[in-house]
Design a protein around this motif. Structure first.
Motif, short mmCIF file in Angstrom:
data_model
loop_
_atom_site.label_atom_id
_atom_site.label_comp_id
_atom_site.label_asym_id
_atom_site.label_seq_id
_atom_site.Cartn_x
_atom_site.Cartn_y
_atom_site.Cartn_z
N ILE A 1 0.84 -1.19 0.00
CA ILE A 1 0.00 0.00 0.00
C ILE A 1 0.88 1.24 0.00
N THR A 2 0.77 2.00 -1.06
CA THR A 2 1.63 3.16 -1.24
C THR A 2 0.78 4.40 -1.52
N HIS A 3 1.45 5.51 -1.84
CA HIS A 3 0.78 6.71 -2.34
C HIS A 3 -0.35 7.16 -1.42
N GLY A 4 -0.03 7.27 -0.11
CA GLY A 4 -1.02 7.77 0.83
C GLY A 4 -0.32 8.22 2.09
N GLU A 5 -0.91 9.18 2.79
CA GLU A 5 -0.35 9.57 4.08
C GLU A 5 -0.59 8.41 5.05
N PRO A 6 0.20 8.31 6.14
CA PRO A 6 0.14 7.12 6.98
C PRO A 6 -1.27 6.73 7.45
N GLU A 7 -2.08 7.71 7.83
CA GLU A 7 -3.44 7.38 8.32
C GLU A 7 -4.25 6.71 7.21
N ALA A 8 -4.12 7.22 5.99
CA ALA A 8 -4.89 6.68 4.87
C ALA A 8 -4.43 5.27 4.53
N ALA A 9 -3.10 5.08 4.48
CA ALA A 9 -2.56 3.77 4.14
C ALA A 9 -2.94 2.74 5.20
N THR A 10 -2.86 3.13 6.48
CA THR A 10 -3.18 2.20 7.57
C THR A 10 -4.66 1.81 7.55
N ALA A 11 -5.52 2.80 7.34
CA ALA A 11 -6.96 2.51 7.32
C ALA A 11 -7.29 1.55 6.17
N LEU A 12 -6.66 1.78 5.03
CA LEU A 12 -6.93 0.89 3.89
C LEU A 12 -6.39 -0.51 4.18
N ALA A 13 -5.19 -0.57 4.76
CA ALA A 13 -4.58 -1.88 5.08
C ALA A 13 -5.51 -2.67 5.99
N GLN A 14 -6.09 -1.99 7.00
CA GLN A 14 -6.99 -2.71 7.92
C GLN A 14 -8.18 -3.29 7.18
N LYS A 15 -8.76 -2.49 6.31
CA LYS A 15 -9.92 -2.97 5.52
C LYS A 15 -9.54 -4.17 4.67
N ILE A 16 -8.35 -4.09 4.05
CA ILE A 16 -7.94 -5.18 3.16
C ILE A 16 -7.61 -6.44 3.96
N ASN A 17 -6.94 -6.25 5.12
CA ASN A 17 -6.58 -7.40 5.95
C ASN A 17 -7.80 -8.15 6.47
N ASP A 18 -8.92 -7.44 6.57
CA ASP A 18 -10.16 -8.09 7.01
C ASP A 18 -10.66 -9.12 5.99
N ARG A 19 -10.15 -9.03 4.78
CA ARG A 19 -10.62 -9.95 3.74
C ARG A 19 -9.85 -11.26 3.82
N PRO A 20 -10.54 -12.37 3.75
CA PRO A 20 -9.84 -13.65 3.87
C PRO A 20 -8.77 -13.79 2.78
N GLY A 21 -7.56 -14.17 3.22
CA GLY A 21 -6.50 -14.46 2.27
C GLY A 21 -5.66 -13.27 1.85
N TRP A 22 -6.07 -12.08 2.20
CA TRP A 22 -5.30 -10.90 1.77
C TRP A 22 -4.24 -10.54 2.80
N GLN A 23 -3.07 -10.18 2.30
CA GLN A 23 -1.97 -9.78 3.18
C GLN A 23 -1.40 -8.48 2.68
N THR A 24 -1.24 -7.52 3.59
CA THR A 24 -0.77 -6.22 3.14
C THR A 24 0.57 -5.85 3.79
N MET A 25 1.20 -4.88 3.18
CA MET A 25 2.40 -4.30 3.77
C MET A 25 2.43 -2.84 3.37
N ILE A 26 2.77 -1.98 4.34
CA ILE A 26 2.93 -0.55 4.03
C ILE A 26 4.42 -0.26 4.04
N PRO A 27 5.02 -0.18 2.86
CA PRO A 27 6.47 -0.02 2.83
C PRO A 27 6.91 1.37 3.27
N ALA A 28 8.10 1.43 3.85
CA ALA A 28 8.70 2.73 4.19
C ALA A 28 9.55 3.18 3.01
N ILE A 29 9.83 4.47 2.96
CA ILE A 29 10.62 4.97 1.84
C ILE A 29 12.02 4.33 1.85
#
Ligand SMILES: [Zn+2]
Ligand SMILES: [Zn+2]
Length: 468
Positions: free
Chosen positions: A429-457
């Protein structure tokens, strides 16, 4: 196989991803950092890779935060092709030259100020650098697979974000079989005017997805248009002020013009006096009108009406600086659209300097305002702002209309992810300020089988299946 996140990691701007596979090394996007105080430092810093060792560059779209460092890359030794869609290449010609012009002007201004100290500031890049980069651009059509390298195949799909924007499907030949990576680029909000909706992708091993609005839902379009009509009728007609609209020269400006015509066509706005005070936005608007084939159905219909009845709205393009300055003497009844979209530079800054002090004026914000920008300070309700070294009182009304975004909101991103038949091995998950990226990651992680990572620069990660 490895991917390194060179930008747009923990923030929206500076998109640049280095992908390395067997015998191949390429960049997806090479964008400028914008907005933050340290953007200039980041833009001027040496690349964390050797430009001459890159095999090719592929761009998702022409926005400067995705393409703006290409001239620097080419000046520093990159000689290879820069692939994009045809419309993107045409936009780049306008945008990279405009960007070079801004850098040259900024450097000249800084050098005039520091004459005494003798230190000379070089522009980030020059017109000559931009022209050299443009010669390296190579056009590829949407939806057709091309092979920029023996080990790489790429297909560009419509991202519905701005003219020419693309989602990239990339297949990499590896020692342990092929791997597919999809870069969402910037995703458009479905149902927006002019462009088609983002194309769905059914399969990938790895996904890099944007998250600009990963924590938000846009207001629906129709109440936003109601608000737009109300603000224009109330502020322009009743209170006899002007409406000053900062807008990105690419995308938002064309959309706003579309809405102004559309609302005139519907009889909800009458006899507007609109000034487009941006030579670049004018060029892009003309270019957009030449790409009828990329329009959606409604836009085709409106274009036909506009050709016949355009006179019900007066749209004036101001080219010269004198014409632009003359707009400051109009006291009421004008809608002035100018760039830059986040009020960081360009003619909009002059209009704000002259217009913010008048209570019957309105500043109408219709796009994303990154942290640290003048636009963001206005949205956040600053009572005074500093423009060209002077403190200006904000007496004009500042209104924000949220429904016009060129970026998919949280729901639209999640809907787009539904297009994948099976979850990717990993979603970055890229191209977002930390709050936006984290909120999206949580939503995606709720989906069965999905795995996310928010990379650092600057972070690298291996693209290999995780062994169970
Ligand atoms: Zn963009
Ligand atoms: Zn972007």
């Amino acid at each position: 196989m490895k991917i390194t996140f060179m930008g747009a990691a923990g923030e929206v701007t500076g998109s640049c991803y280095l992908v390395e596979g067997p015998d191949v090394r390429f960049l997806v996007d090479c964008g400028m950092f914008q907005g933050d105080r340290d953007s200039d430092v980041k833009n001027r810093a040496a690349f964390a890779f050797e430009p001459e060792k890159i095999d090719f560059v592929v761009l998702t779209h022409a926005h400067i935060d995705h393409s703006g460092l290409v001239p620097k890359l080419c000046r520093e030794g990159y000689e290879g092709p820069v692939y994009s869609t045809g419309a993107t290449a045409q936009l780049l010609e306008i945008m990279l030259r405009d960007s070079a012009h801004i850098h040259q002007n900024d450097a000249a201004r800084a050098n005039r100020k520091r004459k005494k100290s003798n230190a000379v500031l070089e522009p980030l890049y020059t017109m000559a650098d931009a022209d050299k980069a443009l010669l390296q651009c190579q056009v590829r059509p949407y939806d057709e697979i091309f092979k920029p390298h023996d080990n790489v195949r790429i297909r560009m799909r419509d991202a519905g974000h701005i003219l020419g924007s693309a989602i990239l499907e990339i297949w990499l030949k590896g020692d342990k079989g092929d791997k597919k990576i999809v870069f969402s680029g910037d995703l458009g909000q479905p149902g927006r005017p002019i462009l088609r909706d983002p194309c769905l992708i059914d399969k990938t091993d790895y996904l890099v997805v944007e998250s600009t609005y990963g924590d938000r839902q846009h207001k629906a379009l129709s109440p936003s248009l109601d608000e737009f009509v109300e603000i224009i009728n109330d502020r322009v007609l009743k209170r006899r002020g002007n409406v000053i609209v900062p807008a990105f020269a690419v995308g938002r400006t064309q959309e706003l013009i579309y809405y102004l015509y559309h609302l005139t066509y519907e009889g909800r706005l009458n006899n507007l006096n609109v000034f487009l005070d941006s030579p670049m936005a004018q060029s892009v608007t003309e270019l957009t009108n030449r790409h009828f084939e990329l329009f959606d159905k409604e836009a085709k219909k409106l274009a036909t009406w506009q050709a016949r009845n355009g006179g019900e709205l007066t749209l004036t393009f101001t080219r010269t600086v004198e014409e632009s300055m003359a707009l400051n003497s109009i006291r009421s009844g004008a809608i002035i659209i100018a760039a830059s979209g986040m009020c960081t530079a360009g003619r909009i800054v002059h209009h704000l300097r002259h217009g913010l002090g008048r209570p019957n004026n309105t500043v109408l914000i219709t796009g994303y305002q990154a942290r640290g920008t003048l636009g963001r300070r206005l949205v956040d309700g600053a009572k005074t702002v500093r423009i060209f070294g002077r403190e200006i009182a904000v007496k004009a009304q500042v209104s924000t209309i949220g429904g016009f975004s060129a970026h998919a909101d949280q729901k639209a991103i999640l809907d787009w992810l539904d297009g994948f038949e099976t979850p990717p091995l990993k979603t970055f998950i890229t191209h977002g300020e930390p709050e936006a990226a984290t909120a999206l990651a949580q939503k995606i992680n709720d989906r069965p089988g999905w795995q996310t990572m928010i990379p650092a620069i600057g972070q690298s990660t291996l693209l290999e299946p995780v062994m169970a």
